[in-house]
Design an enzyme around this catalytic site. Structure first.
Site, PDB file in Angstrom:
ATOM      1  N   ASP A  31     125.706  24.342 -16.829  1.00 63.84           N
ATOM      2  CA  ASP A  31     125.028  25.003 -17.753  1.00 63.84           C
ATOM      3  C   ASP A  31     123.563  24.582 -17.436  1.00 63.84           C
ATOM      4  O   ASP A  31     122.696  24.736 -17.974  1.00 63.84           O
ATOM      5  CB  ASP A  31     125.453  24.510 -19.539  1.00 63.84           C
ATOM      6  CG  ASP A  31     126.312  24.983 -19.899  1.00 63.84           C
ATOM      7  OD1 ASP A  31     126.998  25.364 -19.219  1.00 63.84           O
ATOM      8  OD2 ASP A  31     126.915  24.686 -20.821  1.00 63.84           O
ATOM      9  N   HIS A  47     129.278  29.991 -18.307  1.00 60.13           N
ATOM     10  CA  HIS A  47     128.501  31.444 -19.423  1.00 60.13           C
ATOM     11  C   HIS A  47     128.182  32.403 -18.743  1.00 60.13           C
ATOM     12  O   HIS A  47     127.945  33.501 -18.127  1.00 60.13           O
ATOM     13  CB  HIS A  47     128.438  30.668 -20.421  1.00 60.13           C
ATOM     14  CG  HIS A  47     128.097  29.185 -20.809  1.00 60.13           C
ATOM     15  ND1 HIS A  47     129.142  29.421 -22.000  1.00 60.13           N
ATOM     16  CD2 HIS A  47     127.968  28.045 -20.270  1.00 60.13           C
ATOM     17  CE1 HIS A  47     129.661  27.829 -22.287  1.00 60.13           C
ATOM     18  NE2 HIS A  47     128.857  26.997 -21.414  1.00 60.13           N
ATOM     19  N   HIS A 105     130.004  18.108 -22.192  1.00 60.92           N
ATOM     20  CA  HIS A 105     130.541  18.952 -23.964  1.00 60.92           C
ATOM     21  C   HIS A 105     131.836  19.243 -23.184  1.00 60.92           C
ATOM     22  O   HIS A 105     132.541  19.638 -22.623  1.00 60.92           O
ATOM     23  CB  HIS A 105     128.857  19.925 -23.944  1.00 60.92           C
ATOM     24  CG  HIS A 105     127.592  19.613 -23.856  1.00 60.92           C
ATOM     25  ND1 HIS A 105     126.781  20.604 -23.343  1.00 60.92           N
ATOM     26  CD2 HIS A 105     127.308  18.727 -24.467  1.00 60.92           C
ATOM     27  CE1 HIS A 105     125.898  20.128 -24.494  1.00 60.92           C
ATOM     28  NE2 HIS A 105     125.974  18.726 -25.037  1.00 60.92           N
ATOM     29  N   ASP A 134     133.147  22.255 -24.846  1.00 59.16           N
ATOM     30  CA  ASP A 134     133.638  23.534 -23.971  1.00 59.16           C
ATOM     31  C   ASP A 134     133.759  23.591 -22.295  1.00 59.16           C
ATOM     32  O   ASP A 134     133.369  24.448 -21.913  1.00 59.16           O
ATOM     33  CB  ASP A 134     132.614  24.258 -24.455  1.00 59.16           C
ATOM     34  CG  ASP A 134     131.168  24.840 -24.292  1.00 59.16           C
ATOM     35  OD1 ASP A 134     130.551  23.212 -24.209  1.00 59.16           O
ATOM     36  OD2 ASP A 134     130.370  25.507 -23.474  1.00 59.16           O
ATOM     37  N   HIS A 135     133.810  22.285 -22.142  1.00 58.67           N
ATOM     38  CA  HIS A 135     133.534  21.834 -20.521  1.00 58.67           C
ATOM     39  C   HIS A 135     134.816  20.958 -20.154  1.00 58.67           C
ATOM     40  O   HIS A 135     134.962  21.156 -19.049  1.00 58.67           O
ATOM     41  CB  HIS A 135     132.676  21.987 -19.711  1.00 58.67           C
ATOM     42  CG  HIS A 135     130.978  22.381 -20.012  1.00 58.67           C
ATOM     43  ND1 HIS A 135     131.557  23.313 -18.820  1.00 58.67           N
ATOM     44  CD2 HIS A 135     130.581  22.972 -21.329  1.00 58.67           C
ATOM     45  CE1 HIS A 135     130.178  24.274 -19.039  1.00 58.67           C
ATOM     46  NE2 HIS A 135     129.656  23.984 -20.607  1.00 58.67           N
ATOM     47  N   HIS A 188     129.369  18.109 -16.694  1.00 61.72           N
ATOM     48  CA  HIS A 188     128.893  17.734 -18.301  1.00 61.72           C
ATOM     49  C   HIS A 188     129.539  17.349 -19.454  1.00 61.72           C
ATOM     50  O   HIS A 188     131.180  18.004 -19.311  1.00 61.72           O
ATOM     51  CB  HIS A 188     127.948  17.765 -18.833  1.00 61.72           C
ATOM     52  CG  HIS A 188     127.905  19.532 -18.988  1.00 61.72           C
ATOM     53  ND1 HIS A 188     127.917  20.314 -18.433  1.00 61.72           N
ATOM     54  CD2 HIS A 188     127.366  19.882 -20.570  1.00 61.72           C
ATOM     55  CE1 HIS A 188     127.740  21.801 -19.033  1.00 61.72           C
ATOM     56  NE2 HIS A 188     128.051  21.154 -20.451  1.00 61.72           N
ATOM     57  N   HIS A 208     119.981  20.015 -19.300  1.00 62.91           N
ATOM     58  CA  HIS A 208     120.737  20.078 -20.983  1.00 62.91           C
ATOM     59  C   HIS A 208     121.533  19.411 -21.281  1.00 62.91           C
ATOM     60  O   HIS A 208     121.265  19.154 -22.495  1.00 62.91           O
ATOM     61  CB  HIS A 208     122.031  21.344 -20.003  1.00 62.91           C
ATOM     62  CG  HIS A 208     122.840  22.084 -20.962  1.00 62.91           C
ATOM     63  ND1 HIS A 208     122.252  22.567 -22.337  1.00 62.91           N
ATOM     64  CD2 HIS A 208     124.060  21.457 -20.850  1.00 62.91           C
ATOM     65  CE1 HIS A 208     123.667  23.012 -22.335  1.00 62.91           C
ATOM     66  NE2 HIS A 208     124.398  22.776 -21.777  1.00 62.91           N
TER      67      HIS A 208
END
Length: 258
Positions: free
Chosen positions: A136, A174, A61, A63-64, A59, A117
């Site tokens: 996530d 995570h 985001h 942090d990915h 996805h 999410h």
């Protein structure tokens, strides 16, 4: 059938991310999953002497995906990303959606749409390797927050993942397991599988070891977000006759407030 050789990169701050590294041993093909940062991944790849050919994104985001462009530039790796996020991940080389296939060497993965999410979230399931890369959507003893989707979206996605075989290894993104487990115990304290899982989790974290991967059996037996049918959870919430999605929504709201 051959499994993947695996390693992971743990980026503790700010969000305790895992970047999963997979190597298909027959071909030597290496894939990097959800690299939010490049430098920590490069260090591990150099230690392993692995050359990535693929970058799989679940996805949009930061942090990915934050390290994907740098890894692509360094190694010439191809970026595969969710089709629904095409307008948000412009650097991808290939976009995939529900029902498409991806290959890491001879290993074939199925793309599963799992919104909730985010609206465009996907997971990668490699049946022969018994491997699920779920980003996530599903966490060990938890699930992702509903930033874009609805409770019904997420419940349908989690139900789809929960239907995968018992021995499927669940690689989430995570290290939230211990905190998730404390919350889980607050609403299903008599769950023996959850109690046992938390003993293992505490022992692993005390040694600085990862709690990932789990298995689908572990999640079905102990993860409250897969268990809105649990009589104990329903009784504690006063929702004995509610629909599963309504119970799930209450659990997610409670976790958000915890």
């Amino acid at each position: 059938m051959t499994g993947f050789e695996t390693d992971l990169v743990y980026i503790e701050k700010p969000l305790a991310n895992y970047v999963h590294l997979l190597r298909e041993p027959k071909s030597g093909t290496v894939a990097v999953v959800d690299p939010g940062w490049a430098e920590p991944v490069i260090k591990v790849l150099e230690r392993l002497q692995w050359q990535p050919e693929l970058i799989l994104l679940t996805h949009h985001h930061a942090d990915h995906i934050g390290g994907a462009s740098a890894l692509k530039a360094r190694y010439g790796a191809r970026i595969i990303a969710p089709l629904a996020d095409r307008h948000r991940i412009s650097e991808a080389d290939e976009w995939v959606g529900d029902g498409d296939s991806v290959h890491i060497g001879s290993a074939r993965g199925e793309v599963l749409a799992v919104p909730g999410h985010t609206t465009g979230h996907i997971a990668y399931h490699f049946p022969e390797q018994k491997t699920l890369l779920c980003g996530d959507t599903l966490f060990s003893l938890g699930c992702g927050r509903l930033f874009e989707g609805t409770p019904d979206d997420m419940w349908q996605s989690l139900s789809r993942l929960s239907a995968l075989p018992d021995d499927t290894k669940v690689y989430c993104a995570h290290e939230y397991t211990e905190a998730n487990g404390r919350f889980a115990l607050s609403i299903e304290p008599d769950n023996k599988a959850l109690q046992s899982r938390m003993e293992d989790v505490k022992a692993l974290r005390a040694k600085g070891l990862p709690t990932v991967p789990s298995t689908m059996t572990m999640e079905r037996d102990a993860n409250p977000f897969l268990r809105p049918h649990s009589p104990e959870i329903r009784a504690r919430l006063g929702m004995e006759t509610a629909d599963d999605v309504d119970v799930f929504a209450r659990i997610r709201h409670m976790k958000d407030q915890s």
